[in-house]
Design a protein around this motif. Structure first.
Motif, PDB file in Angstrom:
ATOM      1  N   GLY B   8       0.814  -1.197   0.000  1.00 14.93           N
ATOM      2  CA  GLY B   8       0.000   0.000   0.000  1.00 14.93           C
ATOM      3  C   GLY B   8       0.845   1.242   0.000  1.00 14.93           C
ATOM      4  O   GLY B   8       2.011   1.215  -0.414  1.00 14.93           O
ATOM      5  N   ARG B   9       0.261   2.326   0.501  1.00 14.96           N
ATOM      6  CA  ARG B   9       0.914   3.630   0.375  1.00 14.96           C
ATOM      7  C   ARG B   9       1.371   4.158   1.716  1.00 14.96           C
ATOM      8  O   ARG B   9       0.633   4.087   2.702  1.00 14.96           O
ATOM      9  N   ALA B  10       2.578   4.705   1.714  1.00 13.80           N
ATOM     10  CA  ALA B  10       3.108   5.297   2.938  1.00 13.80           C
ATOM     11  C   ALA B  10       3.562   6.721   2.664  1.00 13.80           C
ATOM     12  O   ALA B  10       4.047   7.032   1.572  1.00 13.80           O
ATOM     13  N   VAL B  11       3.388   7.568   3.666  1.00 14.00           N
ATOM     14  CA  VAL B  11       3.846   8.953   3.573  1.00 14.00           C
ATOM     15  C   VAL B  11       4.689   9.248   4.806  1.00 14.00           C
ATOM     16  O   VAL B  11       4.278   8.948   5.930  1.00 14.00           O
ATOM     17  N   ALA B  12       5.871   9.804   4.581  1.00 15.34           N
ATOM     18  CA  ALA B  12       6.700  10.265   5.687  1.00 15.34           C
ATOM     19  C   ALA B  12       6.610  11.787   5.724  1.00 15.34           C
ATOM     20  O   ALA B  12       6.780  12.446   4.701  1.00 15.34           O
ATOM     21  N   VAL B  13       6.318  12.331   6.900  1.00 11.94           N
ATOM     22  CA  VAL B  13       6.131  13.771   7.043  1.00 11.94           C
ATOM     23  C   VAL B  13       7.235  14.328   7.926  1.00 11.94           C
ATOM     24  O   VAL B  13       7.517  13.766   8.987  1.00 11.94           O
ATOM     25  N   GLY B  14       7.856  15.400   7.490  1.00 17.19           N
ATOM     26  CA  GLY B  14       8.862  16.012   8.343  1.00 17.19           C
ATOM     27  C   GLY B  14       9.778  16.930   7.597  1.00 17.19           C
ATOM     28  O   GLY B  14       9.349  17.794   6.829  1.00 17.19           O
ATOM     29  N   GLY B  15      11.073  16.716   7.810  1.00 14.33           N
ATOM     30  CA  GLY B  15      12.111  17.568   7.261  1.00 14.33           C
ATOM     31  C   GLY B  15      13.394  17.220   7.981  1.00 14.33           C
ATOM     32  O   GLY B  15      13.394  16.437   8.938  1.00 14.33           O
ATOM     33  N   GLY B  16      14.500  17.767   7.498  1.00 19.47           N
ATOM     34  CA  GLY B  16      15.770  17.550   8.180  1.00 19.47           C
ATOM     35  C   GLY B  16      16.352  16.183   7.910  1.00 19.47           C
ATOM     36  O   GLY B  16      15.958  15.482   6.979  1.00 19.47           O
ATOM     37  N   THR B  17      17.266  15.789   8.784  1.00 17.02           N
ATOM     38  CA  THR B  17      18.061  14.590   8.507  1.00 17.02           C
ATOM     39  C   THR B  17      17.354  13.292   8.868  1.00 17.02           C
ATOM     40  O   THR B  17      17.821  12.216   8.503  1.00 17.02           O
ATOM     41  N   GLY B  18      16.216  13.358   9.585  1.00 15.14           N
ATOM     42  CA  GLY B  18      15.542  12.133   9.985  1.00 15.14           C
ATOM     43  C   GLY B  18      14.720  11.499   8.877  1.00 15.14           C
ATOM     44  O   GLY B  18      14.532  10.280   8.846  1.00 15.14           O
ATOM     45  N   LEU B  19      14.233  12.313   7.991  1.00 15.88           N
ATOM     46  CA  LEU B  19      13.291  11.856   6.974  1.00 15.88           C
ATOM     47  C   LEU B  19      13.884  10.852   5.981  1.00 15.88           C
ATOM     48  O   LEU B  19      13.244   9.835   5.676  1.00 15.88           O
ATOM     49  N   PRO B  20      15.100  11.104   5.448  1.00 17.93           N
ATOM     50  CA  PRO B  20      15.625  10.181   4.426  1.00 17.93           C
ATOM     51  C   PRO B  20      15.686   8.733   4.879  1.00 17.93           C
ATOM     52  O   PRO B  20      15.350   7.832   4.104  1.00 17.93           O
ATOM     53  N   GLY B  21      16.073   8.493   6.121  1.00 20.14           N
ATOM     54  CA  GLY B  21      16.161   7.114   6.608  1.00 20.14           C
ATOM     55  C   GLY B  21      14.803   6.427   6.611  1.00 20.14           C
ATOM     56  O   GLY B  21      14.678   5.253   6.243  1.00 20.14           O
ATOM     57  N   VAL B  22      13.775   7.158   7.026  1.00 19.89           N
ATOM     58  CA  VAL B  22      12.424   6.594   7.043  1.00 19.89           C
ATOM     59  C   VAL B  22      11.958   6.311   5.614  1.00 19.89           C
ATOM     60  O   VAL B  22      11.351   5.273   5.335  1.00 19.89           O
ATOM     61  N   LEU B  23      12.263   7.236   4.696  1.00 20.17           N
ATOM     62  CA  LEU B  23      11.851   7.041   3.298  1.00 20.17           C
ATOM     63  C   LEU B  23      12.495   5.785   2.717  1.00 20.17           C
ATOM     64  O   LEU B  23      11.836   4.992   2.049  1.00 20.17           O
ATOM     65  N   ARG B  24      13.797   5.628   2.980  1.00 23.59           N
ATOM     66  CA  ARG B  24      14.479   4.450   2.434  1.00 23.59           C
ATOM     67  C   ARG B  24      13.876   3.182   3.032  1.00 23.59           C
ATOM     68  O   ARG B  24      13.701   2.178   2.347  1.00 23.59           O
ATOM     69  N   TYR B  31       6.501  -0.170   0.180  1.00 28.89           N
ATOM     70  CA  TYR B  31       5.443   0.839   0.113  1.00 28.89           C
ATOM     71  C   TYR B  31       5.629   1.746  -1.099  1.00 28.89           C
ATOM     72  O   TYR B  31       6.751   2.093  -1.474  1.00 28.89           O
ATOM     73  N   ASP B  32       4.531   2.164  -1.674  1.00 29.90           N
ATOM     74  CA  ASP B  32       4.500   3.278  -2.615  1.00 29.90           C
ATOM     75  C   ASP B  32       4.673   4.528  -1.746  1.00 29.90           C
ATOM     76  O   ASP B  32       3.769   4.908  -1.009  1.00 29.90           O
ATOM     77  N   THR B  33       5.865   5.109  -1.792  1.00 24.52           N
ATOM     78  CA  THR B  33       6.289   6.046  -0.756  1.00 24.52           C
ATOM     79  C   THR B  33       6.314   7.498  -1.224  1.00 24.52           C
ATOM     80  O   THR B  33       6.803   7.800  -2.315  1.00 24.52           O
TER      81      THR B  33
END
Lengths: 326, 326
Positions: B8-24, B31-33
């Motif tokens: 299914g679909r996932a969305v990561a919300v934020g900014g800064g250096t934490g977001l890229p790790g969650v996206l990967r 997930y369709d990210t």
């Protein structure tokens, strides 16, 4: 852009805005194509990057890579994007910044060019004539010195002589090798003293040009450049090349001749294009005879851009180059 | 990076250096990210480009695109290159300059992001939470105002409240839509007031978070940020989110709990890494109970990076996220 070398190897030597058209022509004709470009540039984005990052000038390299790029490359247009605003960014071509980044990452300017060429899907090689950090110095017709490629190109008087500092820099070996192994070498069109001659002032390049079995073709500019070649006819252009290292190394000169070509320069056309007076390079009978007397075959043809008499028509010039080696 | 949306679909919300790790992590889990990122940044390269070119901040966008990039992309490393020298160039990430050029060429920041994503072969979308030119303003614990994301992030006292100017900017519709259509939304890790909350201050984003059927997960930071969250425990972090638009829109809080986790913050570890004192976010029993009392399920786990106690271990966090939705 086909990579099939059906016609052998071609090298275009020069710099500035004339080189990309020739490269596209040669690659389109099926040549395995390389560019050998001057490293003496010190103006604009290239000059700023040289001064601020201590790198070789990327501008001509960028234009050549884009000319050889895969036409489907979405990066080619981006490489040519120039920042219109921004403190320290204004005037920089994005491709120059990419090459600067790659030069820093790889620690090598030639490797940066290779990587950038790979990104663009370039169907050919772009080779600096030297990797030395050279500067260009001129003496004008009345003996006054002028220093720096950009200042020479915009100085008042016509240039009599140019030299590099440091003198006699080593050639970049793959550039000399490409010339030695070529079937066709095309010099120009381009700024005579600030784009073409700086390559010849690298002894290894001039030597390769003298020794290669390639047909060596000089494409003479159609219009003189104020402050660099004003008052010079086509024979004067050829003489300047011979005097700067090309003696015995030139087979053909492609000279623009049309009905309106004046016997001698100075009969200036007045253009309303913001560039001031446009002075066609004189290519009358006497000038052409002087060229032939130096053992250089003249190919006289109408090669001017109908809409911009300062430039060659890429199409017309390419047909002439095709005919030379058909 | 597989594009098959098996989960299914996932969305990561934020900014800064934490977001890229969650996206990967999310893309790697199948997930369709998409990323929804703050546009309130005004520091560093992004801040300079905002000020000089009048564009939206590209830095977080760039990091997210690179996180989602095809691992074979030769451009990803180039995007992250930062000029160490050069007047006006020093500090700029090359990818920021590419996005700036694309924004000027296309006349649209979201189209620039799409084009950059295409160049990188990004397996996912990066969506600004708003296209409005917003700035962030804070009030600290003693009522003093601080203006600007970068200044808030480095101010002395802990932040009590933040707001955007202009207030209530319109959401970028595809960002709100991505949240509405998601199966999983992950907020953080990231700077609480300067990376996460600015997204919630866009009413259309907060509304989408309240209305979506997705499981909404907050990943609480493992360490407090001096001047932004000092002295706050995990429950205080959650309360701050609820107070800034997330009330009724949070299902799970992932909180770092290990043997050494203090009951209350303030028991600082002293690190010799040049960052001064490191303050783990308090996650004692009382804090976790306070979170649960707000209707938010706590997932307590060891998710810290063993070598850098300021950050999450990407691997550990990803296993927790996988377990949440397995």
């Amino acid at each position: 852009m086909s990579a099939a070398p059906v016609r052998g190897r071609a090298v275009a030597v020069g710099g500035g805005t004339g080189l990309p058209g020739v490269l596209r022509c040669l690659a389109g004709l099926g040549y395995d194509t390389s560019a050998v470009v001057t490293m003496a540039d010190d103006g604009g984005s290239s000059g700023k990057l040289r001064a601020e990052l201590g790198m070789l000038p990327p501008g001509d390299v960028r234009n050549c890579l884009v000319a050889l790029a895969d036409e489907a490359s979405p990066l080619a247009r981006l490489f040519q994007y120039r920042f219109p605003h921004g403190e320290g960014l204004a005037g920089h071509a994005l491709g120059n910044l990419v090459i600067a980044a790659l030069a820093d990452i790889t620690g090598s300017f030639p490797r940066a060019i290779e990587e950038a060429g790979r990104l663009l899907g370039a169907g050919g090689h772009v080779l600096p004539s030297t990797l030395a950090d050279v500067s260009l110095h001129a003496t004008d017709a009345v003996g006054e010195p002028v220093s720096g490629q950009a200042r020479i190109a915009t100085s008042d008087g016509p240039v009599a002589h140019v030299r590099l500092e440091p003198a006699a820099p080593p050639a970049y070996p793959p550039a000399a090798e490409a010339i030695r192994e070529a079937d066709l070498v095309v010099l120009g069109p381009g700024s005579l003293f600030t784009s073409l001659v700086p390559n010849l002032l690298v002894p290894g390049i001039a030597e390769a040009l003298r020794e290669t079995a390639a047909t060596r073709v000089y494409v003479c500019n159609v219009a003189n450049q104020r402050g660099e070649t004003s008052g010079m006819d086509a024979a004067d252009h050829v003489e300047a090349l011979l005097a700067h290292g090309l003696d015995g190394a030139l087979d053909v000169a492609v000279v623009h001749v049309a009905d309106a070509t004046p016997e001698r320069p100075g009969r200036c056309l007045v253009y309303d294009d913001g560039c001031g007076r446009l002075e066609p390079v004189g290519a009358g009978r006497e000038a052409l005879a002087r060229i032939e007397s130096r053992g250089v075959r003249v190919v006289a043809a109408d090669v001017v851009d109908a809409d911009d008499h300062r430039r060659h028509s890429r199409h017309k010039l390419c047909r002439v180059l095709e005919g030379l080696t058909g």
